[in-house]
Design a protein around this motif. Sequence first.
Motif, PDB file in Angstrom:
ATOM      1  N   UNK A  54       0.818  -1.207   0.000  1.00  0.00           N
ATOM      2  CA  UNK A  54       0.000   0.000   0.000  1.00  0.00           C
ATOM      3  C   UNK A  54       0.858   1.266   0.000  1.00  0.00           C
ATOM      4  N   UNK A  55       1.918   1.275   0.790  1.00  0.00           N
ATOM      5  CA  UNK A  55       2.767   2.468   0.823  1.00  0.00           C
ATOM      6  C   UNK A  55       3.516   2.639  -0.498  1.00  0.00           C
ATOM      7  N   UNK A  56       3.942   1.548  -1.105  1.00  0.00           N
ATOM      8  CA  UNK A  56       4.602   1.630  -2.414  1.00  0.00           C
ATOM      9  C   UNK A  56       3.652   2.205  -3.464  1.00  0.00           C
ATOM     10  N   UNK A  57       2.417   1.743  -3.429  1.00  0.00           N
ATOM     11  CA  UNK A  57       1.422   2.263  -4.376  1.00  0.00           C
ATOM     12  C   UNK A  57       1.158   3.746  -4.134  1.00  0.00           C
ATOM     13  N   UNK A  58       1.002   4.124  -2.876  1.00  0.00           N
ATOM     14  CA  UNK A  58       0.708   5.529  -2.558  1.00  0.00           C
ATOM     15  C   UNK A  58       1.846   6.461  -2.967  1.00  0.00           C
ATOM     16  N   UNK A  59       3.090   5.995  -2.807  1.00  0.00           N
ATOM     17  CA  UNK A  59       4.239   6.840  -3.098  1.00  0.00           C
ATOM     18  C   UNK A  59       4.572   6.911  -4.585  1.00  0.00           C
ATOM     19  N   UNK A  60       4.212   5.875  -5.350  1.00  0.00           N
ATOM     20  CA  UNK A  60       4.690   5.778  -6.732  1.00  0.00           C
ATOM     21  C   UNK A  60       3.600   5.746  -7.795  1.00  0.00           C
ATOM     22  N   UNK A  61       2.328   5.797  -7.408  1.00  0.00           N
ATOM     23  CA  UNK A  61       1.265   5.629  -8.395  1.00  0.00           C
ATOM     24  C   UNK A  61       1.258   6.733  -9.454  1.00  0.00           C
ATOM     25  N   UNK A  62       1.671   7.953  -9.091  1.00  0.00           N
ATOM     26  CA  UNK A  62       1.666   9.049 -10.052  1.00  0.00           C
ATOM     27  C   UNK A  62       2.900   9.053 -10.935  1.00  0.00           C
ATOM     28  N   UNK A  63       3.979   8.454 -10.447  1.00  0.00           N
ATOM     29  CA  UNK A  63       5.236   8.489 -11.191  1.00  0.00           C
ATOM     30  C   UNK A  63       5.430   7.274 -12.088  1.00  0.00           C
ATOM     31  N   UNK A  64       4.745   6.169 -11.790  1.00  0.00           N
ATOM     32  CA  UNK A  64       4.943   4.945 -12.562  1.00  0.00           C
ATOM     33  C   UNK A  64       4.325   5.071 -13.954  1.00  0.00           C
ATOM     34  N   UNK A  65       5.043   4.544 -14.934  1.00  0.00           N
ATOM     35  CA  UNK A  65       4.536   4.529 -16.294  1.00  0.00           C
ATOM     36  C   UNK A  65       3.566   3.377 -16.470  1.00  0.00           C
ATOM     37  N   UNK A  66       2.564   3.539 -17.321  1.00  0.00           N
ATOM     38  CA  UNK A  66       1.638   2.423 -17.578  1.00  0.00           C
ATOM     39  C   UNK A  66       2.387   1.205 -18.094  1.00  0.00           C
ATOM     40  N   UNK A  67       2.050   0.044 -17.571  1.00  0.00           N
ATOM     41  CA  UNK A  67       2.708  -1.178 -17.984  1.00  0.00           C
ATOM     42  C   UNK A  67       2.361  -2.314 -17.040  1.00  0.00           C
ATOM     43  N   UNK A  68       3.064  -3.420 -17.205  1.00  0.00           N
ATOM     44  CA  UNK A  68       2.766  -4.604 -16.404  1.00  0.00           C
ATOM     45  C   UNK A  68       3.036  -4.363 -14.923  1.00  0.00           C
ATOM     46  N   UNK A  69       4.143  -3.682 -14.609  1.00  0.00           N
ATOM     47  CA  UNK A  69       4.496  -3.434 -13.217  1.00  0.00           C
ATOM     48  C   UNK A  69       3.441  -2.609 -12.504  1.00  0.00           C
ATOM     49  N   UNK A  70       2.969  -1.560 -13.154  1.00  0.00           N
ATOM     50  CA  UNK A  70       1.948  -0.727 -12.542  1.00  0.00           C
ATOM     51  C   UNK A  70       0.633  -1.489 -12.397  1.00  0.00           C
ATOM     52  N   UNK A  71       0.322  -2.352 -13.393  1.00  0.00           N
ATOM     53  CA  UNK A  71      -0.899  -3.154 -13.309  1.00  0.00           C
ATOM     54  C   UNK A  71      -0.843  -4.100 -12.114  1.00  0.00           C
ATOM     55  N   UNK A  72       0.284  -4.774 -11.931  1.00  0.00           N
ATOM     56  CA  UNK A  72       0.432  -5.718 -10.814  1.00  0.00           C
ATOM     57  C   UNK A  72       0.320  -4.991  -9.482  1.00  0.00           C
ATOM     58  N   UNK A  73       0.992  -3.847  -9.358  1.00  0.00           N
ATOM     59  CA  UNK A  73       0.958  -3.096  -8.109  1.00  0.00           C
ATOM     60  C   UNK A  73      -0.455  -2.588  -7.818  1.00  0.00           C
ATOM     61  N   UNK A  74      -1.153  -2.121  -8.853  1.00  0.00           N
ATOM     62  CA  UNK A  74      -2.526  -1.651  -8.678  1.00  0.00           C
ATOM     63  C   UNK A  74      -3.447  -2.787  -8.256  1.00  0.00           C
ATOM     64  N   UNK A  75      -3.244  -3.953  -8.866  1.00  0.00           N
ATOM     65  CA  UNK A  75      -4.059  -5.126  -8.528  1.00  0.00           C
ATOM     66  C   UNK A  75      -3.814  -5.553  -7.079  1.00  0.00           C
ATOM     67  N   UNK A  76      -2.543  -5.620  -6.672  1.00  0.00           N
ATOM     68  CA  UNK A  76      -2.211  -6.013  -5.302  1.00  0.00           C
ATOM     69  C   UNK A  76      -2.744  -5.003  -4.295  1.00  0.00           C
ATOM     70  N   UNK A  77      -2.687  -3.723  -4.646  1.00  0.00           N
ATOM     71  CA  UNK A  77      -3.214  -2.698  -3.752  1.00  0.00           C
ATOM     72  C   UNK A  77      -4.724  -2.835  -3.597  1.00  0.00           C
ATOM     73  N   UNK A  78      -5.422  -3.160  -4.701  1.00  0.00           N
ATOM     74  CA  UNK A  78      -6.875  -3.345  -4.628  1.00  0.00           C
ATOM     75  C   UNK A  78      -7.226  -4.537  -3.748  1.00  0.00           C
ATOM     76  N   UNK A  79      -6.475  -5.640  -3.894  1.00  0.00           N
ATOM     77  CA  UNK A  79      -6.695  -6.819  -3.050  1.00  0.00           C
ATOM     78  C   UNK A  79      -6.449  -6.477  -1.586  1.00  0.00           C
ATOM     79  N   UNK A  80      -5.402  -5.693  -1.343  1.00  0.00           N
ATOM     80  CA  UNK A  80      -5.079  -5.296   0.030  1.00  0.00           C
ATOM     81  C   UNK A  80      -6.190  -4.457   0.639  1.00  0.00           C
ATOM     82  N   UNK A  81      -6.754  -3.549  -0.132  1.00  0.00           N
ATOM     83  CA  UNK A  81      -7.831  -2.710   0.376  1.00  0.00           C
ATOM     84  C   UNK A  81      -9.085  -3.526   0.684  1.00  0.00           C
ATOM     85  N   UNK A  82      -9.382  -4.509  -0.179  1.00  0.00           N
ATOM     86  CA  UNK A  82     -10.523  -5.390   0.088  1.00  0.00           C
ATOM     87  C   UNK A  82     -10.287  -6.172   1.377  1.00  0.00           C
TER      88      UNK A  82
END
Length: 242
Positions: A54-82
């Motif tokens: 969650x902290x990695x997503x919060x700190x880097x979501x605006x700076x990360x370029x669209x791609x597989x890495x950002x998709x995985x991090x976004x997916x893991x963050x969504x699972x964590x929030x659920x």
Amino acid sequence: MAEWLEQLQAQFELNFIKDDRWRYIVDGLAVTLKVTFFAVILGIVIGVLIAIIRSTYDKNKKEMRPGFGKFVLTFLNAISQVYLTVIRGTPVVVQLMIMYYIIFASSNNKVMVAVLAFGINSGAYVAEIVRSGIMSVDAGQFEAGRSLGFNYVQTMRYIIVPQAFKNVLPALANEFIVLLKETSVAGYVALQDLTKAGDIIRSRTFSPFMPLIGVALIYLVMVMFFTWLVGRLERRLRNSER
């Protein structure tokens, strides 16, 4: 007064001495401490992983370029929030019963089920405590890690997480004290913990006062002991920062 003391002694002997009923208390205390210890370890592991995601997503979501890495991090963050929403939004006793009667209905290992239930529950609260600690670390520490040649994972492992743990250690210790008391509901799945032991004695002697007061005093002593340890830990941390 003397008559009251004699009655108290008689009640004590009836509830704890006769038929070695004190063994219920000793065995129940051992189960409570075992469940708490392993649930604490599981809660730390889950909490740290969720906090890093969650902290990695919060700190880097605006700076990360669209791609597989950002998709995985976004997916893991969504699972964590659920996970956080569900676990923190439902009572621990309900989670325990779902674990025992539904998910692990075929298992007879009640201690394992209790450890998983309490550990998963504690992990949600540990995650938010650790995440707040990570987010409180100055951004310059990340830059210092990068200047030393560390990648993001190494920076988190060697620089950020140790500082975060130091900041939130008192809060984590208090969470574990709460967890110790929460294990008292383990009797809902017929696990003979400390509280259940007192209830068993009460059912044998038909005398609720002595066994329940005894169990309450044991919990009180344990909580006071761990609170004292937390206080010493806080003082040592304050002294180390001077």
